[in-house]
Design a protein around this motif. Structure first.
Motif, PDB file in Angstrom:
ATOM      1  N   HIS A 158     102.120  59.640  56.869  1.00  0.00           N
ATOM      2  CA  HIS A 158     102.855  60.889  57.130  1.00  0.00           C
ATOM      3  C   HIS A 158     104.158  60.904  56.324  1.00  0.00           C
ATOM      4  N   LEU A 159     104.576  59.738  55.810  1.00  0.00           N
ATOM      5  CA  LEU A 159     105.754  59.675  54.931  1.00  0.00           C
ATOM      6  C   LEU A 159     105.349  59.740  53.453  1.00  0.00           C
ATOM      7  N   GLN A 160     104.068  59.960  53.221  1.00  0.00           N
ATOM      8  CA  GLN A 160     103.555  60.121  51.869  1.00  0.00           C
ATOM      9  C   GLN A 160     104.078  61.436  51.284  1.00  0.00           C
ATOM     10  N   LYS A 161     104.068  61.582  49.966  1.00  0.00           N
ATOM     11  CA  LYS A 161     104.461  62.864  49.355  1.00  0.00           C
ATOM     12  C   LYS A 161     103.605  64.004  49.915  1.00  0.00           C
ATOM     13  N   GLY A 162     104.243  65.099  50.249  1.00  0.00           N
ATOM     14  CA  GLY A 162     103.518  66.222  50.834  1.00  0.00           C
ATOM     15  C   GLY A 162     103.207  66.001  52.305  1.00  0.00           C
ATOM     16  N   GLY A 163     103.625  64.868  52.864  1.00  0.00           N
ATOM     17  CA  GLY A 163     103.485  64.629  54.299  1.00  0.00           C
ATOM     18  C   GLY A 163     102.096  64.230  54.755  1.00  0.00           C
ATOM     19  N   SER A 164     101.221  63.793  53.838  1.00  0.00           N
ATOM     20  CA  SER A 164      99.908  63.293  54.256  1.00  0.00           C
ATOM     21  C   SER A 164      99.251  62.495  53.136  1.00  0.00           C
ATOM     22  N   PHE A 165      98.195  61.754  53.495  1.00  0.00           N
ATOM     23  CA  PHE A 165      97.452  60.948  52.515  1.00  0.00           C
ATOM     24  C   PHE A 165      96.768  61.806  51.445  1.00  0.00           C
ATOM     25  N   LYS A 166      96.658  63.099  51.692  1.00  0.00           N
ATOM     26  CA  LYS A 166      95.855  63.974  50.833  1.00  0.00           C
ATOM     27  C   LYS A 166      96.274  63.951  49.368  1.00  0.00           C
ATOM     28  N   VAL A 167      97.535  63.616  49.106  1.00  0.00           N
ATOM     29  CA  VAL A 167      98.022  63.614  47.734  1.00  0.00           C
ATOM     30  C   VAL A 167      97.351  62.513  46.908  1.00  0.00           C
ATOM     31  N   ARG A 168      96.826  61.498  47.578  1.00  0.00           N
ATOM     32  CA  ARG A 168      96.115  60.432  46.849  1.00  0.00           C
ATOM     33  C   ARG A 168      94.873  61.002  46.150  1.00  0.00           C
ATOM     34  N   GLY A 169      94.026  61.663  46.922  1.00  0.00           N
ATOM     35  CA  GLY A 169      92.796  62.218  46.362  1.00  0.00           C
ATOM     36  C   GLY A 169      93.071  63.326  45.365  1.00  0.00           C
ATOM     37  N   ALA A 170      93.988  64.215  45.728  1.00  0.00           N
ATOM     38  CA  ALA A 170      94.276  65.354  44.850  1.00  0.00           C
ATOM     39  C   ALA A 170      94.826  64.869  43.517  1.00  0.00           C
ATOM     40  N   THR A 171      95.720  63.877  43.565  1.00  0.00           N
ATOM     41  CA  THR A 171      96.300  63.369  42.321  1.00  0.00           C
ATOM     42  C   THR A 171      95.237  62.679  41.472  1.00  0.00           C
ATOM     43  N   ASN A 172      94.372  61.909  42.127  1.00  0.00           N
ATOM     44  CA  ASN A 172      93.315  61.247  41.363  1.00  0.00           C
ATOM     45  C   ASN A 172      92.405  62.269  40.687  1.00  0.00           C
ATOM     46  N   ALA A 196      89.792  47.564  75.670  1.00  0.00           N
ATOM     47  CA  ALA A 196      89.174  46.345  76.217  1.00  0.00           C
ATOM     48  C   ALA A 196      88.422  45.557  75.140  1.00  0.00           C
ATOM     49  N   ASN A 197      87.944  46.283  74.126  1.00  0.00           N
ATOM     50  CA  ASN A 197      87.165  45.624  73.067  1.00  0.00           C
ATOM     51  C   ASN A 197      88.002  45.071  71.909  1.00  0.00           C
ATOM     52  N   PHE A 198      89.328  45.265  71.980  1.00  0.00           N
ATOM     53  CA  PHE A 198      90.157  44.853  70.834  1.00  0.00           C
ATOM     54  C   PHE A 198      91.287  43.914  71.246  1.00  0.00           C
ATOM     55  N   ARG A 199      91.153  43.323  72.399  1.00  0.00           N
ATOM     56  CA  ARG A 199      92.222  42.488  72.953  1.00  0.00           C
ATOM     57  C   ARG A 199      92.637  41.372  71.982  1.00  0.00           C
ATOM     58  N   GLY A 200      93.928  41.338  71.674  1.00  0.00           N
ATOM     59  CA  GLY A 200      94.479  40.274  70.831  1.00  0.00           C
ATOM     60  C   GLY A 200      94.226  40.436  69.349  1.00  0.00           C
ATOM     61  N   MET A 201      93.458  41.452  68.973  1.00  0.00           N
ATOM     62  CA  MET A 201      93.107  41.608  67.549  1.00  0.00           C
ATOM     63  C   MET A 201      94.198  42.314  66.751  1.00  0.00           C
ATOM     64  N   LYS A 202      94.145  42.115  65.438  1.00  0.00           N
ATOM     65  CA  LYS A 202      94.981  42.879  64.515  1.00  0.00           C
ATOM     66  C   LYS A 202      94.248  44.178  64.174  1.00  0.00           C
ATOM     67  N   VAL A 203      94.836  45.288  64.554  1.00  0.00           N
ATOM     68  CA  VAL A 203      94.168  46.574  64.381  1.00  0.00           C
ATOM     69  C   VAL A 203      95.035  47.504  63.524  1.00  0.00           C
ATOM     70  N   GLY A 204      94.429  48.120  62.526  1.00  0.00           N
ATOM     71  CA  GLY A 204      95.131  49.084  61.677  1.00  0.00           C
ATOM     72  C   GLY A 204      94.878  50.507  62.152  1.00  0.00           C
ATOM     73  N   LEU A 205      95.914  51.328  62.128  1.00  0.00           N
ATOM     74  CA  LEU A 205      95.766  52.737  62.498  1.00  0.00           C
ATOM     75  C   LEU A 205      96.482  53.581  61.442  1.00  0.00           C
ATOM     76  N   ILE A 206      95.892  54.719  61.117  1.00  0.00           N
ATOM     77  CA  ILE A 206      96.470  55.554  60.062  1.00  0.00           C
ATOM     78  C   ILE A 206      97.250  56.697  60.676  1.00  0.00           C
ATOM     79  N   LEU A 207      98.527  56.785  60.345  1.00  0.00           N
ATOM     80  CA  LEU A 207      99.284  57.995  60.674  1.00  0.00           C
ATOM     81  C   LEU A 207      99.050  58.941  59.497  1.00  0.00           C
ATOM     82  N   CYS A 208      97.993  59.768  59.624  1.00  0.00           N
ATOM     83  CA  CYS A 208      97.476  60.464  58.446  1.00  0.00           C
ATOM     84  C   CYS A 208      98.365  61.599  57.959  1.00  0.00           C
ATOM     85  N   GLY A 209      99.163  62.197  58.852  1.00  0.00           N
ATOM     86  CA  GLY A 209      99.992  63.306  58.408  1.00  0.00           C
ATOM     87  C   GLY A 209     101.116  63.629  59.368  1.00  0.00           C
TER      88      GLY A 209
END
Lengths: 317, 317
Positions: free
Chosen positions: A48-62, A294-307
């Motif tokens: 959400h801190l990406q340019k334009g406020g979302s991940f979308k600029v990655r695909g569009a720029t590519n 319950a299925n992720f106890r103690g694990m390292k989990v990634g989450l995307i703040l997409c926008g």
């Protein structure tokens, strides 16, 4: 890039090189309190801190950078009232070409203003899918512009894949990642990135129950488009495409759907504990994780703040 | 530390060593759009992402860590309904001692819950200054706890000074920094940090017009306490102390006051463009800079996002 089945490893590496310097390498945020609530180690990628406020600029720029000078000389065009419109406007600037954005004439003023601010030309149409497509076709023909779709396009998928590639580099030993599903560009890219660069990370899709076309399609193993869905997570209303669906069907670990109440509750937690302003779509992964914690106890989990493009007047709390 | 006039350079270095590992080195945030609006290069120090949601944990931790095991064995106490209460609760945990916090019985439930969540013991009193002081004295006597005041204390000032020391290390060639003024702990610490470590940075105070005791005191060159001030920037209602005022009077470049409307407008800009959830007090520096932007054109300017503890139900937009 030819529109074959899916981007290769090399095409994702190439995408990362193309967009470098044009997009931010976004930071990772953590919260002791949210870890406690989840019973896991959570890592939030701040797209959400990406340019334009979302991940979308990655695909569009590519996509824009992948085209030759001659191909692109008359500009690019799309139809979108969301984050892809801003992203394409930003991407077009990197080539000094015009961006034409077809928007429904009932689009919120804040969104229209944001897209204008990034320098795009806006063409209004009546708010039907048919009018949107007709108007876009007219613009493409008249301006001789190249259509850059929001997700169902190999260069877009390769661009979005760079998010997950970088995320797993930033957070080694990530066990699972939760990715929101709208049209499927981000999650299909993430699945490919994990497949090519780090096959240990399991990818979970997160979707509003009120716009669960990906869940339904995944269950039925065939593409079932959404039928006029209504959810506060407005970025996730779109249906999967014929390029994104097969990648998801093949690789996703599970798709978890969440209610509107669960989305709002997760959004509140992000505001209070991460102190980040995000749009409702960006709360969907956390809502899904908390539901299945319950299925992720103690694990390292990634989450995307997409926008983070939310109308402050319409915060649900 | 003896309560002499002001912390020395060595005492600030010592404070930084004491609190290392107990507090975050907070990140710097930037926004191309806000730079454009201000006509300057703005750097925001994200102390709202600090432990406890504000810079206050720096001073509280330094004060608590500075005491000997014997001095502190029965715990620490303070009166506060704000960020210092949470900060002291966190600091007390670093020594495994109790924290006693005297709060008015009309304090907002969210604040009471936050302080409780950090493990402090709360003692309620009727909401008058006299009752607050009497109750605190009772607690200190009965529990044999050490009183740690929120700002008018040399170890607190030395602890807050570490913020600005780190900020100027993170942003070389900063020309000016805007610091909010409540009791004056942060700005007096910042003035000392700049004086000892980087004398080129000019420090500007930022204060709500509705709680302008620092401005009035600075103009009159004598301490003039606030008279029951009312501002949305609730963290800045407190008056300067006899330790903080002389440091400010001697070193501050200027104190700029801003209206409630200007504070809310700046807060909105921080939400929209930095996508950060901050409390109104944290918007006061940006409001002050925007008011005086003609004088900072093209300069590198530092601004402190001092805290992020805001009741989402009371956002002013």
């Amino acid at each position: 890039m030819p529109q074959h089945q899916r981007p290769t490893k090399e095409e994702i590496i190439k995408a990362e090189q193309r967009i470098e310097g044009f997009v931010h390498e976004t930071i990772i945020l953590t919260s002791a309190k949210l870890n406690e609530l989840a019973g896991a180690q959570l890592f939030f990628k701040a797209e959400h801190l990406q340019k334009g406020g979302s991940f979308k600029v990655r695909g569009a720029t590519n996509a824009v950078q992948a085209l030759s000078k001659d191909q692109i000389k008359n500009g690019v065009a799309t139809h979108s009232s969301g984050n892809h419109a801003q992203a394409l406007a930003i991407a077009a600037k990197t080539r000094n070409i015009p961006a034409y954005v077809v928007m429904p004439n009932n689009a919120p003023v804040v969104k229209v203003e944001a897209v204008k601010n990034y320098g795009a030309h806006i063409i209004f149409c009546v708010p039907t899918l048919a009018a949107r497509e007709t108007t876009l076709n007219e613009v493409v023909r008249e301006k001789e512009a190249v259509f850059i779709p929001p997700y169902n396009h190999m260069d877009i998928i390769a661009g979005q894949a760079t998010m997950m590639k970088q995320f797993t580099e930033q957070v080694p030993d990530m066990a699972a990642a939760f990715i929101p599903i709208g049209g499927g560009g981000l999650i299909s890219g993430s699945l490919l990135a994990v497949h090519y660069f780090n096959s240990d990370v399991k990818i979970y899709g997160a979707e509003p129950k009120n716009a669960d076309d990906a869940y339904q399609s995944w269950k039925a193993n065939k593409l079932i488009p959404a039928n006029n869905p209504d959810t506060i997570a407005d970025g996730l209303k779109t249906s999967l495409g014929d390029l994104t669906f097969p990648i998801i069907a093949e690789g996703v670990e599970q798709i978890i759907t969440v209610t509107e109440t669960e989305i709002i509750e997760a959004m509140k937690l992000i505001f209070i504990y991460l102190k980040q302003v995000v749009e409702p779509s960006a709360a969907v992964p956390l809502a899904a994780l908390l539901k299945e914690k319950a299925n992720f106890r103690g694990m390292k989990v990634g989450l995307i703040l997409c926008g983070g493009n939310v109308d402050l007047k319409k915060l649900p709390f």
